[in-house]
Each structure stands twice: as C-alpha cells, then as structure tokens.
Design a protein around this motif. Structure first.
Motif, PDB file in Angstrom:
ATOM      1  N   ILE A  25       0.826  -1.207   0.000  1.00 35.45           N
ATOM      2  CA  ILE A  25       0.000   0.000   0.000  1.00 35.45           C
ATOM      3  C   ILE A  25       0.864   1.263   0.000  1.00 35.45           C
ATOM      4  O   ILE A  25       1.766   1.419   0.830  1.00 35.45           O
ATOM      5  N   ILE A  26       0.563   2.154  -0.931  1.00 37.08           N
ATOM      6  CA  ILE A  26       1.237   3.449  -1.024  1.00 37.08           C
ATOM      7  C   ILE A  26       0.422   4.533  -0.338  1.00 37.08           C
ATOM      8  O   ILE A  26       0.958   5.396   0.363  1.00 37.08           O
ATOM      9  N   ASN A  27      -0.892   4.468  -0.515  1.00 38.57           N
ATOM     10  CA  ASN A  27      -1.786   5.462   0.080  1.00 38.57           C
ATOM     11  C   ASN A  27      -3.072   4.756   0.512  1.00 38.57           C
ATOM     12  O   ASN A  27      -3.845   4.295  -0.323  1.00 38.57           O
ATOM     13  N   GLY A  28      -3.261   4.671   1.844  1.00 42.74           N
ATOM     14  CA  GLY A  28      -4.403   3.943   2.364  1.00 42.74           C
ATOM     15  C   GLY A  28      -5.746   4.573   2.060  1.00 42.74           C
ATOM     16  O   GLY A  28      -6.648   3.899   1.555  1.00 42.74           O
ATOM     17  N   PRO A  29      -5.941   5.877   2.342  1.00 42.25           N
ATOM     18  CA  PRO A  29      -7.255   6.491   2.097  1.00 42.25           C
ATOM     19  C   PRO A  29      -7.684   6.446   0.638  1.00 42.25           C
ATOM     20  O   PRO A  29      -8.866   6.291   0.329  1.00 42.25           O
ATOM     21  N   ASN A  30      -6.718   6.576  -0.270  1.00 44.07           N
ATOM     22  CA  ASN A  30      -7.047   6.626  -1.697  1.00 44.07           C
ATOM     23  C   ASN A  30      -6.868   5.280  -2.416  1.00 44.07           C
ATOM     24  O   ASN A  30      -7.015   5.207  -3.631  1.00 44.07           O
ATOM     25  N   LYS A  31      -6.539   4.257  -1.656  1.00 43.60           N
ATOM     26  CA  LYS A  31      -6.365   2.905  -2.201  1.00 43.60           C
ATOM     27  C   LYS A  31      -5.376   2.882  -3.381  1.00 43.60           C
ATOM     28  O   LYS A  31      -5.653   2.316  -4.442  1.00 43.60           O
ATOM     29  N   ILE A  32      -4.220   3.482  -3.162  1.00 43.83           N
ATOM     30  CA  ILE A  32      -3.148   3.434  -4.154  1.00 43.83           C
ATOM     31  C   ILE A  32      -2.176   2.344  -3.718  1.00 43.83           C
ATOM     32  O   ILE A  32      -1.628   2.390  -2.611  1.00 43.83           O
ATOM     33  N   VAL A  33      -1.983   1.347  -4.572  1.00 46.93           N
ATOM     34  CA  VAL A  33      -1.173   0.184  -4.209  1.00 46.93           C
ATOM     35  C   VAL A  33      -0.214  -0.156  -5.341  1.00 46.93           C
ATOM     36  O   VAL A  33      -0.402   0.267  -6.492  1.00 46.93           O
ATOM     37  N   LEU A  34       0.823  -0.921  -5.011  1.00 44.36           N
ATOM     38  CA  LEU A  34       1.668  -1.493  -6.056  1.00 44.36           C
ATOM     39  C   LEU A  34       0.864  -2.542  -6.816  1.00 44.36           C
ATOM     40  O   LEU A  34       0.006  -3.230  -6.249  1.00 44.36           O
ATOM     41  N   HIS A  35       1.168  -2.691  -8.071  1.00 43.88           N
ATOM     42  CA  HIS A  35       0.455  -3.664  -8.901  1.00 43.88           C
ATOM     43  C   HIS A  35       0.948  -5.067  -8.567  1.00 43.88           C
ATOM     44  O   HIS A  35       2.147  -5.353  -8.586  1.00 43.88           O
ATOM     45  N   LEU A  36       0.001  -5.949  -8.227  1.00 41.53           N
ATOM     46  CA  LEU A  36       0.349  -7.342  -7.948  1.00 41.53           C
ATOM     47  C   LEU A  36       0.465  -8.097  -9.263  1.00 41.53           C
ATOM     48  O   LEU A  36      -0.494  -8.207 -10.024  1.00 41.53           O
ATOM     49  N   ASP A  37       1.652  -8.652  -9.509  1.00 48.60           N
ATOM     50  CA  ASP A  37       1.895  -9.383 -10.751  1.00 48.60           C
ATOM     51  C   ASP A  37       1.608 -10.871 -10.606  1.00 48.60           C
ATOM     52  O   ASP A  37       1.039 -11.498 -11.501  1.00 48.60           O
ATOM     53  N   SER A  38       2.048 -11.443  -9.511  1.00 44.89           N
ATOM     54  CA  SER A  38       1.821 -12.877  -9.319  1.00 44.89           C
ATOM     55  C   SER A  38       1.943 -13.213  -7.839  1.00 44.89           C
ATOM     56  O   SER A  38       2.498 -12.444  -7.051  1.00 44.89           O
ATOM     57  N   THR A  39       1.409 -14.385  -7.510  1.00 44.01           N
ATOM     58  CA  THR A  39       1.473 -14.849  -6.129  1.00 44.01           C
ATOM     59  C   THR A  39       1.682 -16.351  -6.120  1.00 44.01           C
ATOM     60  O   THR A  39       1.092 -17.075  -6.925  1.00 44.01           O
ATOM     61  N   LYS A  40       2.546 -16.804  -5.221  1.00 46.11           N
ATOM     62  CA  LYS A  40       2.830 -18.225  -5.083  1.00 46.11           C
ATOM     63  C   LYS A  40       2.721 -18.589  -3.606  1.00 46.11           C
ATOM     64  O   LYS A  40       3.310 -17.929  -2.752  1.00 46.11           O
ATOM     65  N   THR A  41       1.970 -19.645  -3.324  1.00 46.27           N
ATOM     66  CA  THR A  41       1.751 -20.053  -1.939  1.00 46.27           C
ATOM     67  C   THR A  41       2.026 -21.544  -1.799  1.00 46.27           C
ATOM     68  O   THR A  41       1.565 -22.352  -2.612  1.00 46.27           O
ATOM     69  N   GLN A  42       2.779 -21.880  -0.749  1.00 40.07           N
ATOM     70  CA  GLN A  42       3.051 -23.286  -0.450  1.00 40.07           C
ATOM     71  C   GLN A  42       2.613 -23.559   0.981  1.00 40.07           C
ATOM     72  O   GLN A  42       3.073 -22.913   1.918  1.00 40.07           O
ATOM     73  N   ALA A  43       1.709 -24.513   1.148  1.00 36.48           N
ATOM     74  CA  ALA A  43       1.219 -24.887   2.470  1.00 36.48           C
ATOM     75  C   ALA A  43       1.643 -26.320   2.756  1.00 36.48           C
ATOM     76  O   ALA A  43       1.349 -27.230   1.975  1.00 36.48           O
ATOM     77  N   THR A  44       2.340 -26.516   3.873  1.00 33.80           N
ATOM     78  CA  THR A  44       2.753 -27.844   4.316  1.00 33.80           C
ATOM     79  C   THR A  44       2.020 -28.152   5.610  1.00 33.80           C
ATOM     80  O   THR A  44       2.135 -27.393   6.583  1.00 33.80           O
ATOM     81  N   VAL A  45       1.277 -29.246   5.618  1.00 33.61           N
ATOM     82  CA  VAL A  45       0.419 -29.554   6.757  1.00 33.61           C
ATOM     83  C   VAL A  45       0.782 -30.922   7.315  1.00 33.61           C
ATOM     84  O   VAL A  45       0.852 -31.906   6.581  1.00 33.61           O
ATOM     85  N   GLU A  46       1.031 -30.963   8.633  1.00 27.66           N
ATOM     86  CA  GLU A  46       1.207 -32.217   9.353  1.00 27.66           C
ATOM     87  C   GLU A  46      -0.052 -32.439  10.186  1.00 27.66           C
ATOM     88  O   GLU A  46      -0.261 -31.777  11.194  1.00 27.66           O
ATOM     89  N   SER A  47      -0.898 -33.350   9.753  1.00 31.02           N
ATOM     90  CA  SER A  47      -2.197 -33.596  10.380  1.00 31.02           C
ATOM     91  C   SER A  47      -3.051 -32.343  10.338  1.00 31.02           C
ATOM     92  O   SER A  47      -3.847 -32.164   9.451  1.00 31.02           O
ATOM     93  N   GLN A  48      -2.880 -31.460  11.333  1.00 39.32           N
ATOM     94  CA  GLN A  48      -3.665 -30.237  11.366  1.00 39.32           C
ATOM     95  C   GLN A  48      -2.813 -29.018  11.702  1.00 39.32           C
ATOM     96  O   GLN A  48      -3.344 -27.994  12.087  1.00 39.32           O
ATOM     97  N   ILE A  49      -1.500 -29.152  11.593  1.00 38.41           N
ATOM     98  CA  ILE A  49      -0.602 -28.037  11.876  1.00 38.41           C
ATOM     99  C   ILE A  49      -0.007 -27.577  10.553  1.00 38.41           C
ATOM    100  O   ILE A  49       0.726 -28.309   9.902  1.00 38.41           O
ATOM    101  N   SER A  50      -0.344 -26.373  10.151  1.00 40.14           N
ATOM    102  CA  SER A  50       0.075 -25.901   8.834  1.00 40.14           C
ATOM    103  C   SER A  50       1.169 -24.856   8.942  1.00 40.14           C
ATOM    104  O   SER A  50       1.179 -24.035   9.860  1.00 40.14           O
ATOM    105  N   THR A  51       2.076 -24.932   8.005  1.00 40.95           N
ATOM    106  CA  THR A  51       3.072 -23.878   7.798  1.00 40.95           C
ATOM    107  C   THR A  51       2.867 -23.357   6.383  1.00 40.95           C
ATOM    108  O   THR A  51       2.991 -24.106   5.413  1.00 40.95           O
ATOM    109  N   THR A  52       2.534 -22.091   6.275  1.00 40.47           N
ATOM    110  CA  THR A  52       2.249 -21.483   4.981  1.00 40.47           C
ATOM    111  C   THR A  52       3.327 -20.474   4.636  1.00 40.47           C
ATOM    112  O   THR A  52       3.658 -19.614   5.445  1.00 40.47           O
TER     113      THR A  52
END
Length: 692
Positions: A25-52
């Motif tokens: 975020i560059i400017n909160g009141p005016n909703k000026i943000v950097l452009h999101l190009d891509s996102t990558k998420t890796q979630a590793t779960v042991e039974s019910q304990i997750s590390t993201t």
C-alpha cells in the motif's frame, strides 16, 4: 483491551489455502497500491498443523514511494518470518518489542475496500527502503496455524478475493498444498470453485496443486479433507533441537501431540445442567438483542434428552424463567422458546444480581453432570456490584458455596465490555472468555454450543512417565467432547518413550486413556514448526494471566515483558511485538538471550509444581551481582500475599523455599499463584499451582 481468542477452548475445522495474499500500500485512504503481478503459496500440513509460505511479486507503476505491506492473517495464525527483495537484495525482518504500527501511508482513514480485505487481525510491515518507479518488490511471509478441526474434517483457507484491492485479471496465481497424516486421509477436495491442476491422495499423504494464468482473484481458496473417524488416539510430533537453535535452558526437546479418545461406552455424552444468562440491558438494542434471542433459541432447541436447563435474563431487574433447573422435554422446550421470544432490551446492567440468582440453582447438581453457565453481555456492570475485583470475588464465592464444579463461559459483545471481568470469572471457573464483534453473537455462540454439547470427559488432567516433560500448554486442560481434540505443546529434557495418561471424570466415575509418546532423539527438520507452536501456546497462556491484571500493574508489566522476550526469541509475532526492518529473525538473532530476562539472570522456576505445602523457587545469576533479591507472591486476583528475601553474592544458583503461607502465617487456599523476582531493574515472573 483485546483478548487473544483465548480462545483457548477449541480448535475447530481445518486447513485452508488461498491467494493472492498481501497488499503493498502506497496510500491507504485513496487505495493506491503497487500492482500485484503474481502470487505463489506453499502450504505444508502435518495432520492439522500448517506452515504457509506465501510470496507476492509487485511492480511499482507510480512514482518512487514508501510502501506498507499488509496481509489478512487468520485469527488463529501466527506470523513467524518475513523477508523482502528490493534493489537486488533479500532482507529479513527482525522482531521488535513494540506493537505493530497499524497506520498506513497517506494518513487518515483507510479506504473501506482495504479495511474489508484485511479483516480483523491483519499484519502490517513498513518496507524500510523506498520502492522506485517501475521496480519490483517481492515479499515472502511465513506463518503457522493450528487448523480448525471438527468431527474429523478440516479446512484450509487462504485470503483470495483480491478484487477489493486490484480488479481484473492476475497474471499468475499458484498454490501447492501438501498434507501428511498418521491417520488415514479418507478424502480431500476443493471447497472453492477453482480449477485444479492435480489432486492426489495415497492414504497418509495428499496434495493439491493449482496454477491459474490471467484469471480474476474473486474468491478465497479453500481445501477440505477428512481424516478416518475410526483411527482415534494420540498422535505426537517431536524434535530434539541443536543447542544453537534453542534460546533458553528449558530443554532441547519440543513436542506437540493431538489426542482424541475413541468413542466407546465410557465416552458417551455426559448429561448437562445448563443455564444461559442473557443480558437484556438497554445497550443490547437492535441486532444484538435479535442475535441473543436467536442464539438462546438455538441452544434450547439443541439440548439433549437427560439435560436440565434454565434461563436468566437481566438488566436492573433479574428474571428467572423457572425457579430451578427443569428437565429438557418438548413441553419445557416450547415454553422456553416462547419465553425467549418476549425478551426485549430495556434498563441498566446488574451482573452481580444475575449471578446471585443463577448460581445458587446449581446447589442441587453434582459432579456427575456437566454444570455449565453461558453468559453474554455487551457492557460493564452499572448497578449492583460494579467494582471488578469485588464482582469477581462475589461470583467466585457464589460458585464455591454450591460445592459443585461449574464451567463458566463468557462472551463479551462489542467494544464496551469489561474484558478483565469476563477473563477472570471464566478462568477461575473452568471456562474461557471470548470477545465478539456486534454481529458475531449468533454464529459464534451457536458454533461454540455445538462444540460443548456432548462432553465425554470432565476435569481433564495429563500425566507423563518418566517425568522428562515440562512447560506444557495450555496450562488448564479443556474438557473432552465428542468429535473434538486436545492439542498440547511442551518441552522435554531428554529423549524417551513416555507414557501419557489423560484422566478425568465421566458420570461421576474416573475415566482415563493411556498412550505411548516417543520423544525423538534427533533433530527433525520436517518439524521446524514445533518451537513456534510451543511459543505460541505459551504466549496464549501468559496473555490470559496478563488480562487478569490492570495493564499498568507490576504483574501485568512483568508478564508483558516475558511475552515480548518469548516473541523475540522464537520469532512469533504477538500483540506486543512486530516485524521491523533489517537483521535476522527468530532464534537466529536471539539465540544467546534468556527467555525470562537478560542473560545475567535466569529464572529456573519452582519445584515441585504443582505442590502441596512447600515449593522451592530458584534463579541462576550469571554475573558478578551482589545485593538483595525480593520475591513477591500474588494470588490469582493480583493481591500481594507474601514477600520473601534473599541476598545474592555473585555467580551461582539461589533457591528460596516457600511454605505456602501468607504474611503472618495466614493460611492460603489452593489455586494459582504468581511470583515476581525483583533484581536490579528487572522482574522475572513465574507461576505455581498449590493443591491441598
């Protein structure tokens, strides 16, 4: 004052993963943000304990700017690492002993779209370096989470509706979800309607992969899975850490176990004696009163055959639906529902009066039933007893006079509740306090009631043999309910095969379950989350005690300092700490620091604990300090009951016995006591449990 979702009681459904993650975020009141190009998420779960681990790639299409990264963190998640890439270099945040700065660039009130996207528990981090025009910023955030669980089903959810922030298509969204479980994974499925690249399930491991090009980010990504309902018991995870990765002297071993006893004849539901105390004061007007009535109606409609119940509603007038608890029958149910429908908001708030009517009705109950009070209110006491300390004492005395175990669960609604009062009366009486938004009452209370509807073991206790285990959290074990689990985290001093005994009562008779917990003798890199989980659970326990004191009291300040020290040493962000620019994070930057204070002084705790009539409090002094050391002992209300003194003469271990007596030989009752060791300009804080 906020409560940690003390939560403490239950961790419900499970595992979720979604994109695109945070916003730059560059400017909160005016909703000026950097452009999101891509996102990558890796979630590793042991039974019910997750590390993201989630990584976002941004481009600055605006002039050079200072940027704040903000991420909509789940309520039960704890951030443990943050890195960012700018100007050709990676940087790792350190943990600072100050609360996070929630202001956004541009000042003023953030745009509603930003507020909606970030939710109730966002993470904020100010990128120290300015982001140049047309340059790239990469942010990588890691967080751990005990995923919600209910009757063998789990859901993993990741914030994905980025349309609030950046409408249109995202060039790339990628998710890799990997699950391992000693219980057979019966099935795994997408809850959200996203195209799946690949989904596998081999029984004890499963995976989901999603890769989307030029698609809108319109929904959260959610994955569900079901664990075999017949394979119940205790499943443990442990790791014996290298010395260099352990920032204290509490033992190199870390473990977490998840226990769910099998449903046998001894695990049938225990009958309940149940009272719902409903605040109907004037401030409950509008939707709060509607939700309160709907929640009360839901609970009454879902009682079990064999249960007893009653309703107490209050403002400055206290009214009891019936003079005493009555059996749950269709006729009594319908009468109660009709009664609830007539309730409306009106006068003042007499909390002491409500409990004075409700609690004595439990005098005819006994410990073969689950005796439960659910109390919700949206304000502070304005008539009757209004002093918090006196009100806590009044309610405690009422409950003690029944000579019956009562489980008191409190729900505070909105921003005007007395957090300290609700936390104290619940923690003193086998329950928890939760604090809700104005529109959460119905959903949270109904879900909570379904959780406690079928108790199978009351007054839960755990014992370990041989005694190589310490620092087990949560401190007070929850009751066990059908389809729910008990999750404990602790430390161990040496590898061993430990016999774990879970014990309690059912139908007035003792019941116990025994399991074998092998504690590893090697460092298991797969379980790097274990120190974080332990630190998170200890911090949650300390926060409960913190909220029981005035925030400016010496006891609260000492607890706050201890929480900050654990947070910095283990890299787990809390309400008192935040990520700051530069340096390392977690254990890497704090490996030589004591958890309880500067390296010159180390709290060794007290032994035995719990104790009956005598315990010994010990500290180690590493520096050439000579002078007085005082130990102040407080009861659970924060009242000073005893001061002990010793004189230190240089390096060494110093021990101070306490006979469990107050000043002047005053006899003290069983319960939890806190002690603060004052030495030079610091306070080391510990806690002990006296059982007579």
């Amino acid at each position: 004052m906020k409560s940690s979702c003390l939560t403490l009681l239950v961790f419900f459904l499970l595992t979720l993963a979604a994109y695109p993650g945070g916003a730059a975020i560059i400017n909160g009141p005016n909703k000026i943000v950097l452009h999101l190009d891509s996102t990558k998420t890796q979630a590793t779960v042991e039974s019910q304990i997750s590390t993201t681990i989630t990584t976002q790639y941004f481009t600055n299409q605006h002039p050079n700017a200072q940027v704040t990264y903000a991420f909509p963190l789940n309520e039960n998640a704890s951030a443990v690492r943050l890195r960012w890439y700018i100007n050709g270099d990676w940087h790792t945040a350190s943990v600072a002993g100050t609360p996070q700065d929630t202001t956004l660039p541009g000042g003023g009130t953030p745009h509603p779209d930003i507020v909606n996207y970030l939710g109730k528990t966002p993470l904020f981090f100010s990128i120290p370096q300015p982001v140049s025009h047309d340059s790239t910023l990469i942010v990588e955030l890691t967080y751990v989470e005990l995923l919600p669980y209910k009757y063998g089903k789990v859901t993993y959810d990741f914030p994905g509706n980025y349309q609030y922030i950046q409408p249109g298509m995202l060039p790339l969204q990628e998710l890799l979800f990997n699950l391992s479980s000693p219980r057979t994974i019966d099935s795994i499925w997408m809850i959200s309607a996203h195209p799946v690249q690949n989904i596998t399930n081999s029984g004890n491991s499963a995976s989901v992969s999603i890769r989307m090009h030029e698609q809108p980010a319109e929904h959260n990504f959610a994955i569900g899975y079901a664990l075999n309902s017949l394979q119940l018991g205790l499943f443990g995870y442990s790791s014996f850490q290298p010395d260099t990765l352990v920032p204290d002297s509490l033992g190199r071993g870390f473990f977490t176990f998840i226990a769910e006893p099998p449903q046998s004849s001894t695990a049938a539901s225990i009958n309940k004696v149940f009272t719902l105390i409903i605040d109907r004061s004037g401030s409950m007007y509008g939707s709060k009163m509607v939700q309160a009535k709907n929640a009360a109606s839901f609970i009454v409609s879902n009682l079990n055959e064999g249960d007893m119940f009653n309703l107490i509603d209050f403002d400055n007038i206290i009214t009891s639906f019936r003079p005493a608890h009555i059996p749950f029958t269709p006729t009594n149910r319908d009468a109660a529902l009709s009664y609830i429908s007539t309730l409306s908001d009106r006068g003042m708030t007499n909390i002491s009066g409500a409990f004075s009517v409700a609690v004595p009705q439990f005098a005819s109950a006994n410990d073969s039933t689950a005796n439960i009070i659910i109390f919700f209110t949206d304000g502070e006491a304005t008539v009757g007893i209004t002093n918090t300390e006196q009100l806590v004492s009044h309610i405690d005395q009422l409950i003690q006079s029944t000579e019956t175990n009562i489980f008191l669960f409190s729900f505070g609604i909105g921003s005007s509740v007395n957090n300290q009062l609700l936390t104290l009366i619940s923690s003193h009486n086998n329950g928890i306090a939760e604090f809700l938004g104005n529109d959460e009452l119905y959903s949270r209370i109904t879900d909570f009631y379904l959780t406690i509807r079928n108790p199978v073991m009351l007054n839960s206790q755990v014992n370990f043999n041989p005694p190589v285990i310490s620092q087990v959290f949560p401190e007070y074990l929850p009751n066990l309910y059908k389809g729910k689990q008990m999750i404990l985290a602790g430390r161990y001093s040496q590898p061993a095969s430990v016999q774990v005994t879970l014990s309690g009562e059912a139908f007035g008779q003792p019941v116990s379950y025994q399991y074998t917990l092998p504690l590893a003798e090697i460092y298991n890199e797969q379980y790097q989350f274990l120190p974080k989980i332990w630190a998170k659970r200890k911090i949650e326990t300390l926060l409960i005690h913190y909220y029981s004191f005035n925030p400016s009291s010496p006891e609260a300040l000492a607890l706050k300092n201890e929480i900050i020290a654990i947070s910095k040493a283990y890299g787990v962000i809390t309400i008192f700490t935040s990520f700051s620019g530069g340096g390392g994070t977690g254990v890497e930057s704090d490996e030589n620091k004591s958890i309880n204070g500067p390296a010159s002084f180390e709290l060794l705790g007290n032994y035995p604990n719990p104790f009956n009539s005598r315990t010994v409090i010990s500290i180690r002094i590493h520096a050439a300090y000579s002078g007085p050391v005082s130990v102040r002992i407080y009861n659970s209300l924060g009242q000073l009951v005893r001061i002990l003194y010793l004189n230190a003469e240089g390096v060494g271990v110093y021990s101070l016995p306490w006979d469990g007596m107050g000043e002047g030989g005053m006899t003290l009752s069983s319960g939890v006591y806190f002690y603060g060791i004052e030495i030079e300009n610091m306070v080391l804080v510990g806690k002990m449990n006296m059982i007579k």
